[in-house]
Design an enzyme around this catalytic site. Structure first.
Site, PDB file in Angstrom:
ATOM      1  CG  ASP A  50      -4.553   8.581  -4.632  1.00  0.00           C
ATOM      2  OD1 ASP A  50      -4.150   7.470  -4.268  1.00  0.00           O
ATOM      3  OD2 ASP A  50      -5.027   9.422  -3.842  1.00  0.00           O
ATOM      4  CD  GLU A  73      -4.102   1.983  -5.692  1.00  0.00           C
ATOM      5  OE1 GLU A  73      -5.068   1.768  -4.952  1.00  0.00           O
ATOM      6  OE2 GLU A  73      -3.028   2.438  -5.280  1.00  0.00           O
ATOM      7  CB  THR A 121      -5.357   6.876  -0.606  1.00  0.00           C
ATOM      8  OG1 THR A 121      -4.475   6.631  -1.701  1.00  0.00           O
ATOM      9  CG2 THR A 121      -6.320   7.983  -0.982  1.00  0.00           C
ATOM     10  CB  THR A 192      -3.978  -3.081   7.861  1.00  0.00           C
ATOM     11  OG1 THR A 192      -4.829  -2.073   7.342  1.00  0.00           O
ATOM     12  CG2 THR A 192      -4.826  -4.090   8.624  1.00  0.00           C
TER      13      THR A 192
END
Length: 307
Positions: A50, A73, A121, A192
């Site tokens: 990330d 982010e 992630t 989700t």
């Protein structure tokens, strides 16, 4: 050619090549095994991939477009960026596009770029790499107008090369994929895999789906809509952020789909807006009647999002 093209075309063209480089960084981090996971909050992870992917994208775009706001982010970083992470190549196909007048002459001060360097992630950390995407969304004023979604682990069957990049400019065109309508006679919902709660489930139940696909990442869910694998993306929770939805929303609109909150309003993506998508995310595939889905979500479910 690059300098003669209008600003929006150049941003999207540069973002395509930057996300491809970020995708290689993500694969390299996984291959070397040093994920260095940090827990930012409940069910909110950050890895070395990330951090590195974001530094690559922001450094590449900042160098070319110094007067534009970029929101990532993972926050700001003062770390030095390796020179081979700074990408200045551009996608030539996008530079040739003819844009409508209202997008041709935009002020850099009105542009905000939203970067999610690694969407999905949690799934990445579990090895579910097909859910992983790199997202760069381009807003002009309040609206998401351009989007890039890169899939670092997409397997191209013709040449065995990893990676695919989807892009779209609302009202202009799209590339990198061929949209497919979802099957008729059934209703498939995607939602989700890691952030569900009773309100999310209640919203899904209200739509009486034939099938529910629980996957990671907003980018991957919207890809499912555009590839005809799901009819709607339903997330009746506050967990999603602007960097999750800016790019997917722009591409989805470019192919005829819709993304709003649970009250049917589009989110604002200007630089001053709040980051959290507090009123949930409801997205529908091209050809679906978005209003039907809005009408079938009970008011009490929508009301809980406003609390």
């Amino acid at each position: 050619m690059a300098q003669s093209a209008c600003l929006l075309s150049r941003i999207v063209a540069s973002s395509i090549t930057a996300t491809v480089r970020a995708g290689k960084i993500i694969r390299d981090v996984m291959a070397h095994g040093g994920l260095n996971i940090v827990e930012k909050g409940k069910d909110d992870l950050q890895t070395e991939a990330d951090r590195c992917a974001q530094r690559c994208i922001i450094a590449s775009l900042s160098q070319q477009f110094p007067n534009i706001t970029i929101i990532g982010e993972e926050g700001a970083s003062n770390c030095e960026v390796p020179s081979d992470w700074i990408v200045t190549d551009v996608d030539q196909e996008v530079l040739k596009l003819k844009l409508p007048a209202y997008l041709e002459d935009i002020d850099p001060k009105d542009v905000c770029i939203w970067v999610d360097p690694l969407d999905g992630t949690s799934e990445y950390a579990q090895g579910l790499v097909e859910h992983v995407t790199v997202l760069v969304g381009v807003a002009v004023g309040h609206r998401a107008v351009g989007g890039i979604i890169h899939q670092p682990y997409y397997k191209n069957t013709e040449n065995e090369i990893l990676g695919r990049t989807l892009w779209g400019i609302n009202g202009v065109g799209f590339g990198g994929f061929a949209p497919t309508p979802p099957p008729e006679g059934k209703r498939i919902i995607t939602t989700t895999s890691s952030h569900s709660d009773s309100n999310v489930q209640a919203a899904i139940n209200a739509l009486s789906p034939d099938e529910v696909l629980r996957v990671g990442g907003a980018g991957y869910k919207v890809i499912l809509l555009m590839e005809g694998k799901a009819h709607a993306y339903v997330f009746a929770s506050k967990g999603c952020k602007r960097w999750d939805t800016c790019a997917p929303e722009a591409i989805l609109y470019a192919v005829g789909g819709t993304l709003t909150d649970f009250y049917g309003e589009q989110y604002s993506y200007n630089a001053e807006t709040a980051y959290s998508n507090d009123k949930g995310v409801l997205a529908t595939a091209p050809g679906q009647t978005h209003q039907w889905y809005l009408n079938h979500i009970p008011y009490e479910i929508k009301q809980k999002l406003g609390q």
